[in-house]
Design an enzyme around this catalytic site. Structure first.
Site, PDB file in Angstrom:
ATOM      1  N   GLU A  79       0.856  -1.179   0.000  1.00  0.00           N
ATOM      2  CA  GLU A  79       0.000   0.000   0.000  1.00  0.00           C
ATOM      3  C   GLU A  79       0.900   1.239   0.000  1.00  0.00           C
ATOM      4  O   GLU A  79       0.449   2.329   0.334  1.00  0.00           O
ATOM      5  CB  GLU A  79      -0.965  -0.009   1.184  1.00  0.00           C
ATOM      6  CG  GLU A  79      -0.312  -0.191   2.541  1.00  0.00           C
ATOM      7  CD  GLU A  79      -1.315  -0.285   3.676  1.00  0.00           C
ATOM      8  OE1 GLU A  79      -2.017   0.706   3.909  1.00  0.00           O
ATOM      9  OE2 GLU A  79      -1.392  -1.341   4.324  1.00  0.00           O
ATOM     10  N   CYS A 111      -3.227  -3.930   4.477  1.00  0.00           N
ATOM     11  CA  CYS A 111      -2.246  -4.912   4.971  1.00  0.00           C
ATOM     12  C   CYS A 111      -2.564  -6.336   4.524  1.00  0.00           C
ATOM     13  O   CYS A 111      -1.909  -7.284   4.975  1.00  0.00           O
ATOM     14  CB  CYS A 111      -2.179  -4.847   6.491  1.00  0.00           C
ATOM     15  SG  CYS A 111      -1.904  -3.199   7.109  1.00  0.00           S
ATOM     16  N   HIS A 233      -1.661 -10.751  11.908  1.00  0.00           N
ATOM     17  CA  HIS A 233      -1.182  -9.443  11.437  1.00  0.00           C
ATOM     18  C   HIS A 233      -0.927  -8.600  12.685  1.00  0.00           C
ATOM     19  O   HIS A 233      -1.817  -8.476  13.538  1.00  0.00           O
ATOM     20  CB  HIS A 233      -2.243  -8.785  10.550  1.00  0.00           C
ATOM     21  CG  HIS A 233      -1.982  -7.330  10.321  1.00  0.00           C
ATOM     22  ND1 HIS A 233      -0.779  -6.871   9.822  1.00  0.00           N
ATOM     23  CD2 HIS A 233      -2.739  -6.224  10.568  1.00  0.00           C
ATOM     24  CE1 HIS A 233      -0.816  -5.549   9.743  1.00  0.00           C
ATOM     25  NE2 HIS A 233      -1.986  -5.138  10.194  1.00  0.00           N
TER      26      HIS A 233
END
Ligand code: CAA
Length: 387
Positions: A79, A111, A233
């Site tokens: 990103e 993400c 994550h």
């Protein structure tokens, strides 16, 4: 036939900020950052590194004469893209001398991008088992000086090869995913720093995790008892702890202890690097591999979350060929050799931005193999100092 993650390498620059220094400068308790957020240090990315060079510096460790010609695709999750048209992946083709008969694509969903790459690669290699796919997750996490998100900055790249008969993780076929248009974190094209609704983003993360975890269990009839560890994550490591705590009561007391111990192993590296957006889950997986005592056949659960939002829960089993020795040594040497910045140095490096005109950058402070040397005719100039 098993398909999964064969190699997993990481790169971030040596320069870092100690978050006790940041806490003092921002008039916060150091324990808020160390315990409340779960971060100790953060990587500081110089202007001479961007998503392409970070990725090249990671990927060069796993692309060599033995697998170069087998690589059929580069799937580049980011990103922090550098161009609205060209993919970051096509630059890698040149820098890594990859073959011409190759697909080079950039993938974006905050993400989550690298996980899209892993899943697409899994499907592709099932059809083409003699091929490999190079999957990248490379980002620079920026919220801005003096913002609540500042303590969760960082950056770096992971590079993975997905292949048949992998040496690290055999991916299971079952996977559960969910998307919904939500404004928890976003970055309009005209901004270099993200906008975020912090507390809301944490709540959406947990809601998505619970939804996909439930869906996965329904699909597979597996329960928490089937898992040795979970990797999350990790925008900041406390976030993963919150997610794990949301399902921990489903495990018996002995397994809760094992899952908590393995969670600690999974956050060792992220705690010292900070958020690297789409690479964070895979840095955490690397940390788990290197710092937990895992055995072949044990099942790992992975939760990927990309704000905006998309979540996926998937799983894999440790390969019979698993060996974390070399990677563990690399990380020990890397963390031992880092260069700590003062607050003033950090703020100066953070504030340096690429201009929108031709420029020649000073490379003397960057010892990486691949660097961004400047801009010429509106084209980024990349240098490989290894040749
Ligand atoms: N000792 C120990 N703990 C302390 C403490 C002390 N002295 N002082 C405070 N704390 C604790 C607080 O109790 C709180 O704990 P809980 O979260 O368990 O309640 C924690 O430290 C953080 O305190 P605050 O909530 O007051 O912190 P904040 O308002 O300054 O901001 C944040 C925290 C919202 C995470 C902010 O850093 C932020 O916006 N970060 C970026 C957004 C983000 O990462 N979101 C995650 C989900 S989105 C995602 O995953 C995608 C992505 O990568 C961005």
């Amino acid at each position: 036939m098993q398909i999964g993650i064969d190699q997993l390498a990481f790169y971030t620059p040596k320069t870092y900020l100690d978050l006790v220094d940041l806490a003092h400068a921002r008039h916060q308790e150091p324990d808020k950052y160390r315990i409340g957020i779960g971060q100790s240090q953060q990587a500081v990315i110089p202007v001479t590194q961007d998503a392409v060079t970070l990725a090249a510096n990671a990927a060069v460790k796993i692309v060599n004469a033995t697998n170069r010609d087998q690589i059929a695709m580069v799937l580049f999750g980011t990103e922090s893209g550098i161009d609205n048209s060209k993919s970051a992946a096509v630059y890698l083709q040149r820098l890594l001398h990859l073959p011409g008969n190759i697909r080079t694509i950039e993938l974006k969903q905050a993400c989550y991008g690298a996980t899209a790459g892993v899943q697409f690669a899994h499907d592709y290699v099932r059809l083409h088992p003699d091929k490999q796919v190079l999957v990248i997750g490379a980002d620079i996490a920026r919220y801005g000086l003096n913002t609540p998100g500042e303590v969760t900055q960082g950056g770096g790249a992971v590079a993975m090869t997905i292949s048949a008969e992998p040496r690290l993780l055999n991916l299971d076929n079952e996977t559960a995913f969910k998307s919904e248009d939500i404004m928890d974190f976003w970055r309009p094209l005209y901004r270099t720093e993200a906008l975020v609704d912090g507390r809301f983003s944490e709540n959406v993360y947990i809601d998505f995790f619970k939804a996909v975890w439930q869906n996965y269990q329904q699909q597979t009839d597996r329960t928490i008892a089937d898992f040795t560890a979970f990797a999350f994550h990790l925008p900041f490591t406390k976030m993963g702890l919150k997610a794990l705590r949301a399902i921990l009561p489903e495990a018996n007391e002995m397994q809760q202890k094992q899952l908590m111990a393995n969670f600690e192993a999974s956050r060792v590296y992220n705690r010292q690097v900070g958020n690297l957006y789409t690479g964070s889950l895979y840095l955490s997986l690397r940390s788990l591999f290197d710092n937990a005592a895992l055995k072949p056949g044990q099942r790992i659960g992975l939760f990927s979350y990309g704000s905006g939002a998309e979540g996926e829960f998937f799983s894999g089993t440790i390969s019979d060929q698993f060996d974390a020795q070399a990677s563990r040594q690399w990380f020990t040497d890397f963390f031992d050799g880092r260069q700590q910045l003062t607050m003033a140095q950090y703020e100066q490096v953070f504030s340096q931005k690429l201009p929108d005109h031709d420029v020649l950058l000073d490379l003397s402070h960057d010892d990486a193999r691949f660097v961004l040397s400047g801009i010429k005719h509106d084209q980024r100039q990349y240098v490989d100092r290894g040749h």
